[in-house]
Design a protein around this motif. Structure first.
Motif, PDB file in Angstrom:
ATOM      1  N   ALA A 263       0.820  -1.218   0.000  1.00  0.00           N
ATOM      2  CA  ALA A 263       0.000   0.000   0.000  1.00  0.00           C
ATOM      3  C   ALA A 263       0.851   1.264   0.000  1.00  0.00           C
ATOM      4  O   ALA A 263       2.057   1.230   0.265  1.00  0.00           O
ATOM      5  CB  ALA A 263      -0.886  -0.012   1.239  1.00  0.00           C
ATOM      6  N   ASP A 264       0.190   2.391  -0.286  1.00  0.00           N
ATOM      7  CA  ASP A 264       0.863   3.700  -0.252  1.00  0.00           C
ATOM      8  C   ASP A 264       0.009   4.702   0.539  1.00  0.00           C
ATOM      9  O   ASP A 264      -0.424   5.713   0.009  1.00  0.00           O
ATOM     10  CB  ASP A 264       1.126   4.230  -1.686  1.00  0.00           C
ATOM     11  CG  ASP A 264      -0.153   4.493  -2.458  1.00  0.00           C
ATOM     12  OD1 ASP A 264      -1.193   3.870  -2.154  1.00  0.00           O
ATOM     13  OD2 ASP A 264      -0.130   5.361  -3.361  1.00  0.00           O
ATOM     14  N   PRO A 265      -0.251   4.406   1.831  1.00  0.00           N
ATOM     15  CA  PRO A 265      -1.239   5.208   2.561  1.00  0.00           C
ATOM     16  C   PRO A 265      -0.873   6.685   2.662  1.00  0.00           C
ATOM     17  O   PRO A 265       0.216   7.034   3.058  1.00  0.00           O
ATOM     18  CB  PRO A 265      -1.201   4.592   3.978  1.00  0.00           C
ATOM     19  CG  PRO A 265      -0.404   3.350   3.878  1.00  0.00           C
ATOM     20  CD  PRO A 265       0.436   3.422   2.670  1.00  0.00           C
TER      21      PRO A 265
ATOM     22  N   SER B 240      -2.782  -5.133  -3.822  1.00  0.00           N
ATOM     23  CA  SER B 240      -2.024  -3.906  -4.074  1.00  0.00           C
ATOM     24  C   SER B 240      -2.972  -2.710  -4.104  1.00  0.00           C
ATOM     25  O   SER B 240      -3.943  -2.700  -4.853  1.00  0.00           O
ATOM     26  CB  SER B 240      -1.307  -4.045  -5.418  1.00  0.00           C
ATOM     27  OG  SER B 240      -0.917  -2.775  -5.880  1.00  0.00           O
ATOM     28  N   SER B 241      -2.645  -1.691  -3.295  1.00  0.00           N
ATOM     29  CA  SER B 241      -3.470  -0.480  -3.307  1.00  0.00           C
ATOM     30  C   SER B 241      -2.638   0.755  -3.644  1.00  0.00           C
ATOM     31  O   SER B 241      -3.018   1.876  -3.324  1.00  0.00           O
ATOM     32  CB  SER B 241      -4.175  -0.308  -1.959  1.00  0.00           C
ATOM     33  OG  SER B 241      -3.233  -0.090  -0.929  1.00  0.00           O
ATOM     34  N   GLY B 242      -1.497   0.516  -4.303  1.00  0.00           N
ATOM     35  CA  GLY B 242      -0.651   1.633  -4.728  1.00  0.00           C
ATOM     36  C   GLY B 242       0.021   1.275  -6.043  1.00  0.00           C
ATOM     37  O   GLY B 242      -0.350   0.278  -6.688  1.00  0.00           O
TER      38      GLY B 242
ATOM     39  N   HIS C 201     -11.676   3.997  -2.877  1.00  0.00           N
ATOM     40  CA  HIS C 201     -11.079   3.081  -3.866  1.00  0.00           C
ATOM     41  C   HIS C 201     -10.480   1.795  -3.276  1.00  0.00           C
ATOM     42  O   HIS C 201     -10.880   0.691  -3.601  1.00  0.00           O
ATOM     43  CB  HIS C 201      -9.909   3.772  -4.587  1.00  0.00           C
ATOM     44  CG  HIS C 201     -10.169   5.086  -5.181  1.00  0.00           C
ATOM     45  ND1 HIS C 201     -10.800   5.249  -6.393  1.00  0.00           N
ATOM     46  CD2 HIS C 201      -9.842   6.340  -4.762  1.00  0.00           C
ATOM     47  CE1 HIS C 201     -10.840   6.535  -6.705  1.00  0.00           C
ATOM     48  NE2 HIS C 201     -10.277   7.221  -5.732  1.00  0.00           N
ATOM     49  N   ASP C 202      -9.412   1.993  -2.473  1.00  0.00           N
ATOM     50  CA  ASP C 202      -8.535   0.871  -2.113  1.00  0.00           C
ATOM     51  C   ASP C 202      -9.210  -0.189  -1.259  1.00  0.00           C
ATOM     52  O   ASP C 202      -8.835  -1.371  -1.296  1.00  0.00           O
ATOM     53  CB  ASP C 202      -7.304   1.397  -1.367  1.00  0.00           C
ATOM     54  CG  ASP C 202      -6.414   2.227  -2.266  1.00  0.00           C
ATOM     55  OD1 ASP C 202      -6.477   2.052  -3.494  1.00  0.00           O
ATOM     56  OD2 ASP C 202      -5.654   3.059  -1.731  1.00  0.00           O
ATOM     57  N   ALA C 203     -10.205   0.242  -0.490  1.00  0.00           N
ATOM     58  CA  ALA C 203     -10.869  -0.702   0.405  1.00  0.00           C
ATOM     59  C   ALA C 203     -11.540  -1.833  -0.377  1.00  0.00           C
ATOM     60  O   ALA C 203     -11.720  -2.941   0.133  1.00  0.00           O
ATOM     61  CB  ALA C 203     -11.902   0.034   1.251  1.00  0.00           C
TER      62      ALA C 203
HETATM   63 CA    CA Z   1      -3.550   3.882  -2.655  1.00  0.00          CA
END
Ligand code: CA
Ligand code: BDR
Length: 348
Positions: free
Chosen positions: A8-10, A140-142, A268-270
């Motif tokens: 992730a890229d929080p 993957s969320s980034g 989005h990422d959730a």
């Molecule tokens: Ca993200």
């Protein structure tokens, strides 16, 4: 039980993905690696650690810092959406250099941090146990730099990966250029490596994430106990709810400023984690998907072969219909899932 590695890229919405990954009862979160993206790799690592602390996640869920830049391009960040530090406006999280934050980083015995690549490979190997254990869903969320490096350097572990699920791309829709979505545009070469690998990939595109809007109703339900007083279980407002409220408020503000979203920000990422937990929330179809790497106006676009012009076969990877693309979401059920996680986290 689904075993998940989260990269992730929080990032405001990445933090919601972390919340779901920690509190959904059919998910076992093995670790969180971080990558450049919404902010620098320094901040995304620190933010993952702060989120895990704020959510009271079990101590053994650690952060593994990863790539500071894309495979073949310069890094780009999203301060207009997430603030300079990636979590603009969020209250109730520890300071970046606090003991709580530092304690969340995975370390070798000599005190050096364990990298994304090492952490991911070790966790997947130990979970798979040469076939006697479980496969892992890599989420993957980034930007997909860490994942592409994992695929390139650990081909022997691909049999242990259930699927690569990524938030990214759009079907004829972009959010940084007319056709390119942020995560894919940040590292298009990495995204193509993921799409070409011989493992199932699942794309969670903007077309679907833009339906997961944290509306005023969601926000009220989240933070105003008065709104729930008619129910038998009145949930008091807590530090957690205040934190999530500040997160949604900031995110709503930037989404209104930048994109004119009037009803609230998209989480989005959730949806990546929600998919692993309950794929039935979504309608989906399998397509050939590739990434434009060198377009004059279209770099970072995800190209979907809607009409099967390429006559691809049913294998994952270079030759086949390589990607399960999510096409719609049962929005209300998703937000019920989110609220359940908030309730569970509140009770810890
Ligand atoms: Ca993200
Ligand atoms: C994606 O970009 C980031 O701003 C969000 O965290 C999400 O992963 C949406 O395009």
């Amino acid at each position: 039980m689904h075993f998940i590695w989260l990269d992730a890229d929080p990032g405001h919405d990445d933090v919601i993905a972390i919340l779901l990954a920690v509190y959904l009862d059919n998910i076992k979160l093995l670790g969180v690696s971080t990558v450049h993206g919404n902010s620098s790799a320094y901040w995304t690592g620190v933010n993952a650690a702060r989120a895990l602390y704020a959510f009271n996640a079990p101590d053994d869920i650690k952060v593994y810092p990863g790539a500071v830049k894309p495979l073949a391009r310069n890094a780009r960040y999203a301060p207009n959406i997430h603030g300079e530090d990636g979590l603009g406006g969020v209250v109730g999280i520890p300071q970046p250099e606090s003991t709580e934050t530092r304690a969340r980083f995975a370390r070798h015995e000599d005190g050096s941090t364990i990298s994304a690549l090492e952490g991911m490979a070790t966790a997947i190997k130990e979970t798979w146990k040469g076939g006697a254990g479980h496969k892992v869903s890599v989420v993957s969320s980034g930007p997909m730099t860490n994942i592409a490096l994992f695929i390139s350097t650990h081909p022997e572990l691909l049999e242990a990966v259930e699927q690569f699920v990524f938030m990214g791309g759009g079907i004829g829709l972009g959010n940084v250029t007319p056709v390119a979505e942020f995560n894919v545009l940040c590292d298009p070469e990495a995204a193509q490596i993921v799409l070409d690998c011989p493992v199932k990939t699942v794309m969670v595109p903007l077309n679907v994430t833009h339906t997961a809007i944290a509306t005023e109703t969601v926000h009220t339900c989240l933070c105003a106990p008065a709104a729930q007083e008619s129910k038998s279980n009145v949930i008091p407002s807590t530090d957690l709810r205040l934190m999530l409220s500040s997160l949604i408020t900031f995110f709503a503000h930037t989404y209104k400023e930048v994109y004119g979203f009037e009803d609230g920000p998209p989480l989005h990422d959730a949806l990546t984690v929600a998919f692993v937990s309950n794929p039935d929330l979504f309608k989906s179809r399998r397509y050939r998907v590739d990434v434009e790497l060198h377009g004059r106006h279209t770099t970072g676009e995800t190209i979907l072969d809607l009409w099967d012009f390429r006559k691809c076969d049913d294998t994952w990877g270079m030759e086949g219909k390589n990607c399960l693309v999510l096409e719609s979401l049962e929005v209300e059920r998703f937000f019920d899932m989110f609220m359940d996680c908030v309730d569970r986290c509140d009770r810890v």
